[in-house]
Design an enzyme around this catalytic site. Structure first.
Site, PDB file in Angstrom:
ATOM      1  N   GLY A 265       0.856  -1.190   0.000  1.00 44.69           N
ATOM      2  CA  GLY A 265       0.000   0.000   0.000  1.00 44.69           C
ATOM      3  C   GLY A 265       0.887   1.234   0.000  1.00 44.69           C
ATOM      4  O   GLY A 265       0.578   2.261   0.605  1.00 44.69           O
TER       5      GLY A 265
ATOM      6  N   GLN B 143      -1.394   7.736   1.071  1.00 49.52           N
ATOM      7  CA  GLN B 143      -0.951   8.954   1.773  1.00 49.52           C
ATOM      8  C   GLN B 143       0.168   8.658   2.765  1.00 49.52           C
ATOM      9  O   GLN B 143       1.153   9.383   2.838  1.00 49.52           O
ATOM     10  CB  GLN B 143      -2.152   9.591   2.496  1.00 49.52           C
ATOM     11  CG  GLN B 143      -1.847  10.974   3.056  1.00 49.52           C
ATOM     12  CD  GLN B 143      -2.840  11.421   4.113  1.00 49.52           C
ATOM     13  OE1 GLN B 143      -3.702  10.647   4.562  1.00 49.52           O
ATOM     14  NE2 GLN B 143      -2.735  12.664   4.530  1.00 49.52           N
TER      15      GLN B 143
ATOM     16  N   TYR C 151     -15.274   0.481   8.492  1.00 51.91           N
ATOM     17  CA  TYR C 151     -13.841   0.702   8.690  1.00 51.91           C
ATOM     18  C   TYR C 151     -13.466   0.507  10.164  1.00 51.91           C
ATOM     19  O   TYR C 151     -12.510  -0.196  10.492  1.00 51.91           O
ATOM     20  CB  TYR C 151     -13.520   2.129   8.237  1.00 51.91           C
ATOM     21  CG  TYR C 151     -12.091   2.565   8.413  1.00 51.91           C
ATOM     22  CD1 TYR C 151     -11.068   1.980   7.681  1.00 51.91           C
ATOM     23  CD2 TYR C 151     -11.775   3.611   9.273  1.00 51.91           C
ATOM     24  CE1 TYR C 151      -9.761   2.416   7.818  1.00 51.91           C
ATOM     25  CE2 TYR C 151     -10.474   4.060   9.426  1.00 51.91           C
ATOM     26  CZ  TYR C 151      -9.466   3.454   8.695  1.00 51.91           C
ATOM     27  OH  TYR C 151      -8.173   3.894   8.839  1.00 51.91           O
TER      28      TYR C 151
ATOM     29  N   ILE D 138      -1.073  -1.862  -5.681  1.00 48.33           N
ATOM     30  CA  ILE D 138      -1.818  -2.510  -6.753  1.00 48.33           C
ATOM     31  C   ILE D 138      -1.600  -1.807  -8.098  1.00 48.33           C
ATOM     32  O   ILE D 138      -1.924  -2.350  -9.143  1.00 48.33           O
ATOM     33  CB  ILE D 138      -3.315  -2.600  -6.382  1.00 48.33           C
ATOM     34  CG1 ILE D 138      -4.027  -3.609  -7.284  1.00 48.33           C
ATOM     35  CG2 ILE D 138      -3.978  -1.226  -6.407  1.00 48.33           C
ATOM     36  CD1 ILE D 138      -5.272  -4.178  -6.674  1.00 48.33           C
TER      37      ILE D 138
HETATM   38  N1  SER Z   1      -8.270   9.270   8.576  1.00 42.10           N
HETATM   39  C1  SER Z   1      -9.073   8.093   8.614  1.00 42.10           C
HETATM   40  C2  SER Z   1     -10.398   8.323   8.025  1.00 42.10           C
HETATM   41  O1  SER Z   1     -10.861   9.433   8.078  1.00 42.10           O
HETATM   42  C3  SER Z   1      -9.224   7.627  10.010  1.00 42.10           C
HETATM   43  O2  SER Z   1      -8.310   6.651  10.284  1.00 42.10           O
HETATM   44  O3  SER Z   1     -11.000   7.418   7.551  1.00 42.10           O
END
Ligand code: SER
Length: 319
Positions: free
Chosen positions: A9, A13, A143, A36
């Site tokens: 990855g 960023q 997430y 990728i």
């Molecule tokens: N910066 C991330 C997000 O906003 C949080 O880990 O998804």
């Protein structure tokens, strides 16, 4: 560090800046960037690059075993906003890659792993201010659920199999080296590009929303310091809280206006506001400070200064 390291990855960023810093410290050839993307981005051309799909378990295993890789930084993931749009894929991507790497370490092929967690592991029932290391965790995003599950698995592999996996709960990360993608905290990067490009910004987070943030240089240093800390000092094998600086869009705007006086902001909160509302406003990272001497360096004014000086709006066109 003796053997080779791979950053999976690497074009994201965090990855872009982590690869460059690891290469600076350890030598360009020692740090393999992988992503990728078919080809290596220009910024990472100073060292090796390999195209890998983290979901292709066999290819990842073969590459790591055949090339005697010792350390993995596993950064490939869908962030909070994107994972809400693609929940099944978010879960799959964020979990399967982790198991592939944890299993390699369990089998003795790897010495050390870094895997990032996030403030997204917390939820609406978590204390919002100075959120402790150990507290209620009921994340409401895909997430956040994947990161909390991942944390539990990291600790499990450490306790059951002795896997040396280390992790940080990153706050929102602010940087100019490459663009963030798909996060809720991304407004605090976008704002600098739009301030320079148009002198105005429509913010998807409301003006009074506090979120914990950190300048990338601090985050990279935290990552490397954690990875270099003696294993015996580490009391946390899920993921360490990392504090940084907390501010609202309104506070950030005021500081930008000290340099760009006619910069204006308007607010149009969208679904990301609902995500932000479930996250902490500030983080207690005293356990990281105690265990591996963590100390942040950038304050908000310095962060704004360095961002306004370095943000390059041509990056927007290249994406
Ligand atoms: N910066 C991330 C997000 O906003 C949080 O880990 O998804």
């Amino acid at each position: 560090m003796s053997g080779k390291t791979i950053v999976i990855g690497a074009c994201g960023q965090i990855g872009t800046e982590l690869v460059l810093e690891l290469r600076r410290r350890n030598g360009d050839e020692q740090i393999i960037a992988s992503d990728i993307r078919e080809t290596c981005p220009v910024t990472l051309e100073n060292g090796p690059y390999i195209k890998l799909d983290v979901l292709d378990r066999e290819s990842v295993r073969n590459y790591i075993i055949d090339n005697d890789i010792e350390q993995v930084y596993l950064l490939a993931a869908l962030l909070s906003a994107t994972a809400e749009k693609h929940p099944e894929f978010g879960w799959k991507l964020n979990m399967e890659g982790l198991f592939t790497i944890l299993d390699l370490a369990k089998e003795g092929h790897l010495k050390k792993i870094f895997w990032p967690s996030s403030i997204a592991v917390f939820g609406p029932s978590t204390p919002k201010n100075n959120t402790p290391q150990v507290t209620v965790m009921e994340p409401t995003t895909v997430y956040g659920i994947s990161k909390l599950s991942g944390e539990r698995w990291c600790e499990y592999y450490f306790k059951q199999y002795g896997v040396d996996v280390r992790s940080l709960r990153y706050p929102g990360l602010i940087s100019f080296g490459s663009l963030p993608g798909g996060g809720t905290t991304d407004y605090a990067v976008d704002i600098f590009y739009q301030a320079k490009l148009k002198g105005e910004y429509e913010c998807f987070i409301s003006e009074e929303t506090y979120l914990p943030m950190m300048y990338m240089e601090d985050a990279i240093r935290a990552t490397i310091e954690l990875m270099e800390a003696p294993a015996d000092n580490l009391t946390i094998r899920s993921s360490y809280n990392l504090g940084g600086i907390s501010f609202t869009p309104k506070e950030l705007t005021k500081i930008i206006q000290k340099t760009i006086s006619d910069f204006s902001i308007s607010y149009k909160p969208d679904f990301r506001q609902k995500i932000a509302d479930t996250w902490p406003e500030s983080i207690d990272d005293s356990v990281a400070k105690r265990d591996w001497n963590w100390k942040e360096s950038y304050r908000l004014e310095e962060l704004v200064d360095v961002m306004l000086k370095n943000v390059n709006i041509s990056l927007l066109e290249s994406e």
